[in-house]
Enzyme design. Sequence first.
Site, PDB file in Angstrom:
ATOM      1  CG  HIS A   1      90.052  27.342 -14.344  1.00  0.00           C
ATOM      2  ND1 HIS A   1      90.729  26.674 -15.345  1.00  0.00           N
ATOM      3  CD2 HIS A   1      88.742  27.368 -14.721  1.00  0.00           C
ATOM      4  CE1 HIS A   1      89.870  26.317 -16.291  1.00  0.00           C
ATOM      5  NE2 HIS A   1      88.664  26.735 -15.939  1.00  0.00           N
TER       6      HIS A   1
ATOM      7  CG  HIS B   1      85.318  23.652 -15.008  1.00  0.00           C
ATOM      8  ND1 HIS B   1      84.278  23.859 -15.890  1.00  0.00           N
ATOM      9  CD2 HIS B   1      86.250  24.579 -15.332  1.00  0.00           C
ATOM     10  CE1 HIS B   1      84.569  24.854 -16.706  1.00  0.00           C
ATOM     11  NE2 HIS B   1      85.771  25.316 -16.385  1.00  0.00           N
TER      12      HIS B   1
ATOM     13  CB  THR C   1      89.056  30.030 -20.313  1.00  0.00           C
ATOM     14  OG1 THR C   1      88.629  28.885 -19.559  1.00  0.00           O
ATOM     15  CG2 THR C   1      88.154  31.220 -20.025  1.00  0.00           C
ATOM     16  CB  THR C   2      89.824  25.126 -22.502  1.00  0.00           C
ATOM     17  OG1 THR C   2      88.419  24.910 -22.742  1.00  0.00           O
ATOM     18  CG2 THR C   2      90.051  25.263 -21.003  1.00  0.00           C
TER      19      THR C   2
ATOM     20  CG  HIS D   1      84.758  28.993 -14.995  1.00  0.00           C
ATOM     21  ND1 HIS D   1      85.781  28.826 -15.909  1.00  0.00           N
ATOM     22  CD2 HIS D   1      85.004  30.193 -14.398  1.00  0.00           C
ATOM     23  CE1 HIS D   1      86.589  29.859 -15.849  1.00  0.00           C
ATOM     24  NE2 HIS D   1      86.139  30.703 -14.934  1.00  0.00           N
TER      25      HIS D   1
ATOM     26  CG  HIS E   1      93.571  19.673 -19.132  1.00  0.00           C
ATOM     27  ND1 HIS E   1      94.933  19.806 -19.148  1.00  0.00           N
ATOM     28  CD2 HIS E   1      93.248  19.033 -20.288  1.00  0.00           C
ATOM     29  CE1 HIS E   1      95.423  19.287 -20.266  1.00  0.00           C
ATOM     30  NE2 HIS E   1      94.417  18.808 -20.967  1.00  0.00           N
TER      31      HIS E   1
END
Length: 252
Positions: A118, A116, A203-204, A135, A91
């Site tokens: 996004h 990580h 956020t996941t 993040h 992801h």
Amino acid sequence: MRLGKMLSSYAIAALVSSSLFAAGGATHWGYTGHEAPQNWGELSPEYSTCKNGRSQSPINISKDGVVVTNGLENIEFNYKTDAVGIVNNGHTIQVDVKEGSSIKIDGTVFNLKQFHFHTPSENMIEGKSFPLELHFVHASKDAELAVVALMFEEGKENEILRKIWDKMPHSANAKAGCGLQSSMINEILPKDKSYFRFNGSLTTPPCSEGVRWFVLKNYATLSKEQIKEFFDVFGHENNRPTQPLNARKVMK
């Protein structure tokens, strides 16, 4: 009640581990089709907070919801250890960091676990979306979580991201060496580390709340080619849409 106590052990382990988005036995989720963000709260009872939570992340930071304070304390960055490796967890691309790096805020030390990416950004500023958001994920000894978010604008190629992009695995659950030194991790950060602050969530899934969020006001850059390179690894966007602010206020 401490904020960290609101987070399940699964949520904490998920956020700070390299198997973050595919924790063993967890219901699978994603960013497209039936498993997309708008459906997360229906996929499993464990993910119900994704639908019912009142302090969800990400958010749109706008002047209507911002409270100007007498001055937020500086975040004390102490990033002094190198990266361990790079993981494609299916992801996102995640860079794991050796123990020993941290930030200090609210009198608490939060240890850096990983960072990580996004695309496009999850948080927005005055309705503006950015092509990439990083993040930095931290956890205290009491299992409280803090995330420092850095936005990237399209512009000059980012030399540090180039070192990561050149080695990032293109297959899910694949790992690679990194060679990213602590000085390079610090170089990603802007010199001016002023920030917006709010209380939010993962956020996941499971979207657990009680996470301290610090969104840096100043941006980094990356090239159009670097944006495409990251997008092409997954073939789709990997961001959760912004969530209602509700009764929260953003501090600056």
